[in-house]
Write an enzyme that holds these catalytic residues in place. Structure first.
Site, PDB file in Angstrom:
ATOM      1  N   THR A  42       0.823  -1.212   0.000  1.00 15.18           N
ATOM      2  CA  THR A  42       0.000   0.000   0.000  1.00 15.18           C
ATOM      3  C   THR A  42       0.858   1.264   0.000  1.00 15.18           C
ATOM      4  O   THR A  42       0.373   2.333  -0.324  1.00 15.18           O
ATOM      5  CB  THR A  42      -0.936   0.036   1.224  1.00 15.18           C
ATOM      6  OG1 THR A  42      -0.148  -0.132   2.414  1.00 15.18           O
ATOM      7  CG2 THR A  42      -1.954  -1.085   1.155  1.00 15.18           C
ATOM      8  N   SER A 148       8.577   4.528   5.920  1.00 14.51           N
ATOM      9  CA  SER A 148       7.641   5.098   6.892  1.00 14.51           C
ATOM     10  C   SER A 148       8.093   4.795   8.323  1.00 14.51           C
ATOM     11  O   SER A 148       9.200   5.134   8.701  1.00 14.51           O
ATOM     12  CB  SER A 148       6.221   4.583   6.612  1.00 14.51           C
ATOM     13  OG  SER A 148       5.269   5.267   7.379  1.00 14.51           O
ATOM     14  N   ASP A 305       6.230   9.915  12.515  1.00 13.31           N
ATOM     15  CA  ASP A 305       7.101   8.819  12.134  1.00 13.31           C
ATOM     16  C   ASP A 305       8.215   9.348  11.229  1.00 13.31           C
ATOM     17  O   ASP A 305       8.357  10.567  11.045  1.00 13.31           O
ATOM     18  CB  ASP A 305       6.306   7.695  11.470  1.00 13.31           C
ATOM     19  CG  ASP A 305       5.601   8.143  10.205  1.00 13.31           C
ATOM     20  OD1 ASP A 305       5.434   9.356  10.012  1.00 13.31           O
ATOM     21  OD2 ASP A 305       5.201   7.279   9.402  1.00 13.31           O
ATOM     22  N   ASP A 307       8.880   9.542   8.056  1.00 13.19           N
ATOM     23  CA  ASP A 307       8.590  10.402   6.893  1.00 13.19           C
ATOM     24  C   ASP A 307       7.461  11.369   7.177  1.00 13.19           C
ATOM     25  O   ASP A 307       6.976  12.052   6.272  1.00 13.19           O
ATOM     26  CB  ASP A 307       8.268   9.562   5.655  1.00 13.19           C
ATOM     27  CG  ASP A 307       6.937   8.844   5.751  1.00 13.19           C
ATOM     28  OD1 ASP A 307       6.607   8.362   6.859  1.00 13.19           O
ATOM     29  OD2 ASP A 307       6.230   8.728   4.733  1.00 13.19           O
ATOM     30  N   ASP A 309       4.313  11.141   7.793  1.00 10.51           N
ATOM     31  CA  ASP A 309       2.953  11.015   7.255  1.00 10.51           C
ATOM     32  C   ASP A 309       1.979  10.509   8.320  1.00 10.51           C
ATOM     33  O   ASP A 309       0.785  10.442   8.079  1.00 10.51           O
ATOM     34  CB  ASP A 309       2.921  10.127   6.002  1.00 10.51           C
ATOM     35  CG  ASP A 309       3.174   8.658   6.277  1.00 10.51           C
ATOM     36  OD1 ASP A 309       3.693   8.319   7.359  1.00 10.51           O
ATOM     37  OD2 ASP A 309       2.858   7.826   5.394  1.00 10.51           O
ATOM     38  N   ARG A 310       2.485  10.171   9.499  1.00  6.45           N
ATOM     39  CA  ARG A 310       1.624   9.753  10.612  1.00  6.45           C
ATOM     40  C   ARG A 310       1.782  10.709  11.790  1.00  6.45           C
ATOM     41  O   ARG A 310       2.793  11.390  11.916  1.00  6.45           O
ATOM     42  CB  ARG A 310       1.974   8.329  11.066  1.00  6.45           C
ATOM     43  CG  ARG A 310       1.750   7.276  10.003  1.00  6.45           C
ATOM     44  CD  ARG A 310       1.920   5.883  10.568  1.00  6.45           C
ATOM     45  NE  ARG A 310       1.755   4.867   9.545  1.00  6.45           N
ATOM     46  CZ  ARG A 310       1.354   3.620   9.777  1.00  6.45           C
ATOM     47  NH1 ARG A 310       1.085   3.243  11.008  1.00  6.45           N
ATOM     48  NH2 ARG A 310       1.242   2.756   8.793  1.00  6.45           N
ATOM     49  N   SER A 394      -4.769   4.018  11.161  1.00  5.10           N
ATOM     50  CA  SER A 394      -3.352   3.897  11.507  1.00  5.10           C
ATOM     51  C   SER A 394      -2.684   5.263  11.658  1.00  5.10           C
ATOM     52  O   SER A 394      -1.487   5.400  11.425  1.00  5.10           O
ATOM     53  CB  SER A 394      -2.630   3.065  10.444  1.00  5.10           C
ATOM     54  OG  SER A 394      -2.803   3.633   9.156  1.00  5.10           O
TER      55      SER A 394
END
Length: 547
Positions: A42, A148, A305, A307, A309-310, A394
């Site tokens: 994904t 990630s 995280d 990169d 993105d979270r 997530s």
């Protein structure tokens, strides 16, 4: 044996960076071995040089495959390239540059030769393409080199097409097949210029950091945060956002402290995750243990995280918020405080996100778009403004600018962390205090994801189950109201099964990497009812799989 989850990493937990990088260059993957082939999940191709799943040959071939793909799609504009702080990211970025330059691609690298968060790369692509037609040949696309939140031994390589978000399976499938074909052919069709010979005058730099940070005022109420004096503690968790947070503080004069500015490819400063591995997951209580210990020192603490993105949000009253809880609060707040957003713009959620979000959407009178797992499903709606917010369980989400136009079509952890500060500034309540009010109105959510054993054959069956494979009519004392193998929001296959009642649901999906299936479940009637749902869910899945 006592678990070390949540405890500081020890020397024995750390990777040997030199060994990892040497393996990247020295080891050659066997294209006949499935685990050593290029495979896009994904979020791109991921693996480790130590297991022959992320090596120089993979990146050379995958980059050439991306060059071939974009040529076939008529994409002739610049390709933005960025990397995170994983040890394998720098050598992989250099390999990519060798191929891109040799193929005459107009590659744009970070002008500071520094780290680039995934949302900053998405922002760069969309900024460049803003005034271009959807099919214009001069559109830009990009590659972000990141696994990630994965452990330090891993590398990752992700392609973002001109829409700025994660590539869909049609694109990634083609790229993976072409890359494996190139590897099997000994890389003879890969064009390459040695990194030492690259003419850097012909490789334009792009200031990802400045462009992203100075645009934040179009999407976040920065003035409210500053005027309220919200005390923010931001922990990049050793990732690509570290210098972005420093610039945010400088540009907007916020009361913001980067609580840990250290970048170390071994991540020796992390606390161990639930499985005693180092993993930069800002939604994990174990990985975020050191940050939770400081919860009383700031009005809000945030984590990202590698990169960025979270997101993870820590409040003084509740500690680390469950990602589902924060998504519900973010949606409730944004749709009440963004007057220029289109009235018909939907709320996007993945089908394994909390049903509290469903209740919030209903209370707001907004359409709910429920899609399969994967942020790529939100890309079209975020791009054209028909989806104002897209989020997944997530801890990944993004939303529209204040004026209702697109900001990013990939997950943006920095954005969601700043939103937590805006919520405090505007409402005077922490996001966790606001969530407690939502539970008072809609019920207390008990939510959990667990893994259950499954053979490869059972996983294949589960991924293709039809709703009529479930013969049960009730779940944990409630009538089953829906049996789904396709997402109600867009009709796409979910690669598993979801069963719903009025106050509960479960979803089962096969793991792509292990002999297990993932069982998600939620109840608005508390933990005991959740346990009943989980027990009966296992029985339902077992029966559907033939025992």
């Amino acid at each position: 044996m006592t678990s070390r989850a949540g405890l500081p990493a020890e020397e024995s937990d750390l990777i040997d960076v030199d060994e990892l990088i040497a393996a990247y260059y020295d080891r050659v993957p066997n294209p006949e071995v499935a685990a050593e082939r290029v495979a896009f999940g994904t979020s791109g191709h991921r693996g480790s040089s130590l297991s022959n799943s992320f090596n120089e040959n993979h990146i050379l071939a995958t980059t050439q495959a991306i060059v071939d793909y974009r040529a076939g799609q008529g994409i002739t504009g610049p390709l933005f390239l960025g990397r995170d702080t994983h040890a394998l990211s720098l050598p992989a970025e250099r390999s990519a540059i060798e191929v891109l330059v040799a193929n005459g691609v107009d590659v744009r690298v970070d002008s500071r030769d520094s780290w680039v968060p995934t949302p900053a790369l998405s922002h760069a692509i969309l900024t460049f393409n803003r005034d271009l037609a959807p099919d214009a040949p001069g559109r830009a696309d990009g590659i972000v080199v990141t696994p990630s939140h994965n452990p330090p031994r891993d590398g990752g390589f992700k392609y973002n097409p001109p829409h700025g978000g994660p590539a869909d399976t049609d694109a990634t499938g083609w790229i993976a097949d072409r890359a494996n074909e190139l590897i099997a052919g000994g890389l003879v069709d890969v064009k390459r210029e040695r990194f030492a010979d690259v003419d850097w005058d012909a490789v334009p730099g792009y200031d990802f950091r400045d462009a992203y940070v100075r645009d934040l005022a179009t999407i976040i109420d920065i003035d409210a945060i500053r005027n309220a004096g919200v005390r923010i503690g931001a922990d990049p968790l050793g990732g690509a956002s570290v210098e972005y947070w420093a610039l945010i503080k400088e540009v907007y004069d916020l009361d913001l402290t980067v609580v840990n500015p250290e970048v170390d490819p071994t991540w020796r400063f992390m606390t161990l995750d639930w499985d005693e591995k180092i993993r930069m997951d800002p939604s994990s209580p174990s990985a975020m243990a050191s940050l939770v210990a400081k919860k009383g020192d700031y009005d809000v603490l945030t984590g990202n995280d590698a990169d960025a993105d979270r997101h993870g949000v820590v409040t003084p009253d509740a500690g680390l918020m469950n990602p589902n809880h924060y998504l519900a609060v973010a949606i409730d707040y944004l749709f009440s405080h963004r007057a220029e957003w289109p009235r018909d713009a939907a709320i996007g959620k993945t089908l394994v996100s909390s049903m509290i979000i469903d209740r919030v959407a209903e209370s707001l009178g907004r359409r709910l778009l429920e899609v399969p797992v994967g942020f790529k499903w939100f890309v079209p709606g975020l791009l054209d403004g028909s989806v104002a917010f897209g989020g997944e369980e997530s801890a990944g989400a993004s939303f529209l600018r204040k004026d209702g136009t697109v900001w990013s079509t990939d997950k943006d952890g920095i954005l969601l962390c700043l939103l937590a500060a805006e919520i405090i500034a505007v409402t005077g309540k922490t996001p966790s205090e606001r969530y407690a009010e939502l539970e008072q109105a809609f019920g207390a959510s008990a939510y959990q994801r667990v893994d259950a054993p499954a053979t490869p054959a059972q996983k294949a069956t589960l991924g293709k189950l039809a709703p009529d494979a479930v013969s049960a009519t009730a779940l944990a004392g409630e009538e089953i109201t829906a049996k789904l193998s396709h997402a109600p929001g867009n009709g796409a296959a979910i690669g598993g099964l979801k069963v719903q009642t009025e106050h509960a649901w479960f979803a089962a999906r096969p793991s792509g990497t292990e002999d297990v299936y993932k069982l998600y479940a939620e109840s608005l009637r508390g933990p005991e009812h959740l346990a009943e749902v989980q027990a009966e869910a296992r029985a339902v899945v077992s029966a559907a799989l033939g025992g």
